[in-house]
Design an enzyme around this catalytic site. Structure first.
Site, PDB file in Angstrom:
ATOM      1  N   GLN A 109      34.294  12.225  -5.872  1.00 39.81           N
ATOM      2  CA  GLN A 109      35.876  13.301  -6.018  1.00 39.81           C
ATOM      3  C   GLN A 109      35.550  14.157  -7.653  1.00 39.81           C
ATOM      4  OE1 GLN A 109      37.919  14.534  -4.219  1.00 39.81           O
ATOM      5  NE2 GLN A 109      39.285  15.625  -5.654  1.00 39.81           N
ATOM      6  N   LYS A 153      42.039  12.431   2.097  1.00 39.67           N
ATOM      7  CA  LYS A 153      41.465  12.807   2.411  1.00 39.67           C
ATOM      8  C   LYS A 153      40.889  11.579   3.513  1.00 39.67           C
ATOM      9  CE  LYS A 153      38.935  15.460  -0.520  1.00 39.67           C
ATOM     10  NZ  LYS A 153      37.982  15.905  -1.756  1.00 39.67           N
ATOM     11  N   ASP A 175      30.026  17.225   0.997  1.00 40.82           N
ATOM     12  CA  ASP A 175      30.447  18.408   0.321  1.00 40.82           C
ATOM     13  C   ASP A 175      29.495  20.179   0.418  1.00 40.82           C
ATOM     14  OD1 ASP A 175      33.043  18.424  -0.811  1.00 40.82           O
ATOM     15  OD2 ASP A 175      32.473  16.674  -2.273  1.00 40.82           O
TER      16      ASP A 175
HETATM   17  N1  GUN Z   1      37.731  18.200  -6.035  1.00 44.76           N
HETATM   18  C1  GUN Z   1      37.436  19.507  -6.361  1.00 44.76           C
HETATM   19  N2  GUN Z   1      37.240  19.618  -5.031  1.00 44.76           N
HETATM   20  C2  GUN Z   1      36.944  18.954  -5.140  1.00 44.76           C
HETATM   21  C3  GUN Z   1      35.537  19.058  -3.751  1.00 44.76           C
HETATM   22  O1  GUN Z   1      36.104  20.178  -2.626  1.00 44.76           O
HETATM   23  N3  GUN Z   1      34.731  18.353  -3.654  1.00 44.76           N
HETATM   24  C4  GUN Z   1      34.719  16.862  -4.454  1.00 44.76           C
HETATM   25  N4  GUN Z   1      33.875  15.911  -4.312  1.00 44.76           N
HETATM   26  N5  GUN Z   1      35.507  17.320  -5.260  1.00 44.76           N
HETATM   27  C5  GUN Z   1      36.625  17.676  -5.265  1.00 44.76           C
END
Ligand code: GUN
Length: 298
Positions: free
Chosen positions: A99, A55, A122
């Site tokens: 995350q 990311k 998100d």
């Molecule tokens: N962990 C796995 N997928 C995601 C996501 O889309 N967002 C976040 N914040 N954590 C994740």
């Protein structure tokens, strides 16, 4: 025997990222605004570390201001909330992502709901969930995985799914539930299925669109699939498979890709399907947040 089209999520994601990079440069040149993304990772989950690194890399490639906060696994909840508060009040930050999964002592709901809805790239805040469910998506943030899935389905079927049956396998808050809202908004007839569903193969056999998001390796087989169906595989499962006489660790989806190829119309591969699109949609949401904060959208 016909063979389904392989939906190239990686190529589509790269195309979209190029457009985001151009729009980011224009936003900076014309309005002096650089989209800012803050990613918070707590603890040492190896898969999360890989996702977060990707990311950050993608955010930098798009020309964003990108910051990562790496917190120890035993960080107190109040300290996490204090960091979120700082980021909520930081004008250089337009998107905040914590995350998941979190270490056990932290409460996921308290933490995700502490992020300002206007920086919730998100799409996990109840305000954004409510807006999406009510069809009010003009200024809502849509969760990245379902948002990416919808773009890939639209490439195959256009943007109006009137008369089409969509079956979502898995009822998670991150994928299944928002996915069903997006499909419904585009006039699909949506069926949500889950572990208590009776005769899942029979239900899936009616689907023109299948979204598999359960975390069960290779579960969807050719004899579950309606001829010509568009299949989106959200699963990322690490399995041990024998390859050339050796046991190797391999990523596989929730769909038995090779098996369904002879029946489906189009299928996303794993890897190279939904995954790259998800990261790019995070950049899309962050750029959008920066534009919204400047009154340029919404
Ligand atoms: N962990 C796995 N997928 C995601 C996501 O889309 N967002 C976040 N914040 N954590 C994740």
């Amino acid at each position: 025997m016909t063979t389904a089209k392989r939906i190239d999520g990686k190529a589509k994601a790269e195309q979209l990222a190029e457009s985001i990079t151009e729009q980011t440069a224009a936003l900076l040149a014309e309005h002096g605004i650089k989209p800012g993304l803050a990613v918070v990772i707590i603890g040492e989950d190896p898969a999360s570390q890989v996702y977060v690194r990707n990311k950050k890399r993608r955010a930098e490639a798009c020309g964003f201001h990108s910051v990562q906060h790496t917190l120890a696994a035993d960080t107190a909840q109040d300290d996490v909330l204090a960091l979120i508060d700082d980021l909520n009040n930081d004008d250089a930050i337009h998107g905040i992502l914590v995350q998941l999964p979190l270490p056990d002592h932290l409460d996921e709901q308290t933490i995700t709901q502490a992020i300002s809805p206007s920086k919730d790239v998100d799409g996990f805040h109840f305000v954004n969930i409510g807006k999406l469910t009510a069809g009010h998506t003009a200024d809502a943030f849509v969760p990245c995985t379902p948002a990416g899935c919808i773009l890939m389905i639209e490439d195959e079927l256009g943007s109006d799914f009137s008369g089409l049956n969509a079956v979502v396998i898995g009822r998670s808050n991150i994928v299944g539930k928002p996915m069903s809202a997006l499909l419904l908004q585009r006039n699909a007839t949506v069926t949500m299925t889950h572990s208590r569903t009776k005769d899942l193969p029979g239900v899936v056999r009616n689907a023109d669109i299948v979204i598999a998001a359960v975390g069960r390796p290779d579960m969807v087989k050719a004899d579950w699939v309606k001829p010509g169906a568009v299949i989106i595989d959200v699963g990322i499962n690490r399995v041990e498979k024998e390859i050339d006489g050796e046991m190797k660790s391999k990523l596989t989806g929730d769909v038995d890709y090779d098996d369904v190829l002879s029946v489906a119309g189009a299928v996303t591969p794993v890897p190279g399907g939904v995954g790259p699109m998800t990261i790019t949609m995070l950049m899309f949401n962050t750029l959008r947040s920066a534009r919204l904060s400047a009154g340029l959208e919404g």
